[in-house]
Design a protein around this motif. Structure first.
Motif, short mmCIF file in Angstrom:
data_model
loop_
_atom_site.label_atom_id
_atom_site.label_comp_id
_atom_site.label_asym_id
_atom_site.label_seq_id
_atom_site.Cartn_x
_atom_site.Cartn_y
_atom_site.Cartn_z
N ALA A 1 0.68 -4.38 5.49
CA ALA A 1 -0.29 -5.09 4.64
C ALA A 1 -0.26 -6.58 4.97
CB ALA A 1 0.04 -4.84 3.17
N ASN B 1 7.49 -6.10 9.50
CA ASN B 1 6.83 -4.84 9.85
C ASN B 1 5.90 -4.32 8.77
OD1 ASN B 1 8.07 -3.80 12.51
ND2 ASN B 1 9.79 -4.63 11.38
N CYS B 2 5.67 -5.10 7.73
CA CYS B 2 4.79 -4.66 6.64
C CYS B 2 3.35 -4.58 7.14
CB CYS B 2 4.90 -5.64 5.46
SG CYS B 2 3.73 -5.23 4.16
N CYS C 1 3.07 2.47 2.15
CA CYS C 1 3.12 3.25 3.39
C CYS C 1 4.54 3.70 3.70
CB CYS C 1 2.56 2.43 4.54
SG CYS C 1 3.57 1.00 4.94
N GLY C 2 5.52 2.94 3.27
CA GLY C 2 6.93 3.29 3.51
C GLY C 2 7.50 2.73 4.79
N GLY D 1 3.07 -7.26 1.64
CA GLY D 1 3.53 -6.24 0.67
C GLY D 1 4.94 -6.51 0.19
N ILE D 2 5.76 -7.05 1.07
CA ILE D 2 7.12 -7.47 0.70
C ILE D 2 7.38 -8.79 1.42
CG2 ILE D 2 8.26 -6.11 2.55
CD1 ILE D 2 10.52 -5.59 0.40
N VAL E 1 0.82 -1.21 0.00
CA VAL E 1 0.00 0.00 0.00
C VAL E 1 0.86 1.27 0.00
CG1 VAL E 1 -2.00 -1.12 1.06
CG2 VAL E 1 -0.31 -0.01 2.52
S1 SF4 Z 1 5.85 -3.41 1.42
FE1 SF4 Z 1 4.49 -3.24 3.20
S2 SF4 Z 1 5.59 -1.87 4.62
FE2 SF4 Z 1 6.54 -1.63 2.57
S3 SF4 Z 1 5.48 0.10 1.67
FE3 SF4 Z 1 4.42 -1.76 0.97
S4 SF4 Z 1 2.77 -2.02 2.49
FE4 SF4 Z 1 4.21 -0.59 3.40
#
Ligand code: SF4
Ligand code: SF4
Length: 207
Positions: A96, A93-94, A50-51, A100-101, A48
């Protein structure tokens, strides 16, 4: 001096008749063990933008860039496997649901050209229609709406995203908001700073 020599000789003889601990890679395919931590890969569907992964990465292997000098601003997250230490903090720590990763089983990471060790994901950015400051990634705003539910209708930016999700509007409006701001501008796509300004100007006009 004598004893270690005998021990070494015994080990040498045993190793002739036992299977090697190492694999025959690259002559034969190597299958990593169950919890092997290989190259992390983004999942563009789940990420998503978020960073969080780039903040927690201890090696600085994930670069976050907000590209605004284009027609449609985007947030780009780039992973560099040449810098990565495969600790797994990005996945852990993702936000999603850790999807996400994800660390893969990919371990053969030698490349011929510079830059081949990286891959990226890009997601649409929402920027302030008044001052141009970055508000956040659109997918991250949708993620927030799903987290807080109906409470999201009380916030101007999320209200706009909600209207798009409910197909009341085709997409987030890009109408330029001019200064001086008015109270009604809180329902437009403006950043928290401009939102505050619109309240203050309104309050000042009343007094
Ligand atoms: S991989 Fe996960 S933590 Fe990284 S930007 Fe995407 S949603 Fe955010
Ligand atoms: S595995 Fe560790 S070092 Fe590699 S990108 Fe993720 S957090 Fe950074």
């Amino acid at each position: 001096m004598k004893k270690p020599k005998i021990r070494e000789l015994r080990e040498a003889l045993t190793s002739i008749f036992s299977r090697p601990y190492t694999t025959k890679f690259p002559y034969r395919e190597h299958v990593p063990f169950e919890r092997f931590r290989g190259k992390p890969k983004f999942n563009p569907e789940k990420c998503v933008a978020c960073g969080a992964c780039s903040i927690v990465c201890p090696a600085g292997a994930i670069k976050l860039e907000d590209i605004t000098d284009v027609n449609k601003p985007v947030r780009r997250l780039t992973h560099y496997s040449g810098i990565c230490i495969f600790c797994g903090q990005c996945e852990a720590n993702c936000i999603a649901d850790k999807l996400g990763i994800k660390l893969t089983k990919e371990f053969d990471l030698a490349y011929f050209k510079q830059g081949e060790d990286s891959h990226f994901v890009e997601h649409e950015l929402v920027v302030c229609n008044c001052c141009g400051k970055i508000i956040g990634a659109k997918k991250h705003l949708i993620w927030t709406i799903r987290k807080i539910g109906h409470l999201s209708f009380a916030q101007g930016i999320l209200l706009n995203v909600n209207q798009e999700l409910l197909e009341i509007k085709s997409e987030i409006p890009e109408t330029k908001v001019e200064k001086p701001l008015k109270r009604t501008d809180i329902f437009k796509i403006i950043c928290p700073q401009c939102r505050r300004e619109s309240f203050l100007i309104d309050e000042a006009a009343k007094s």
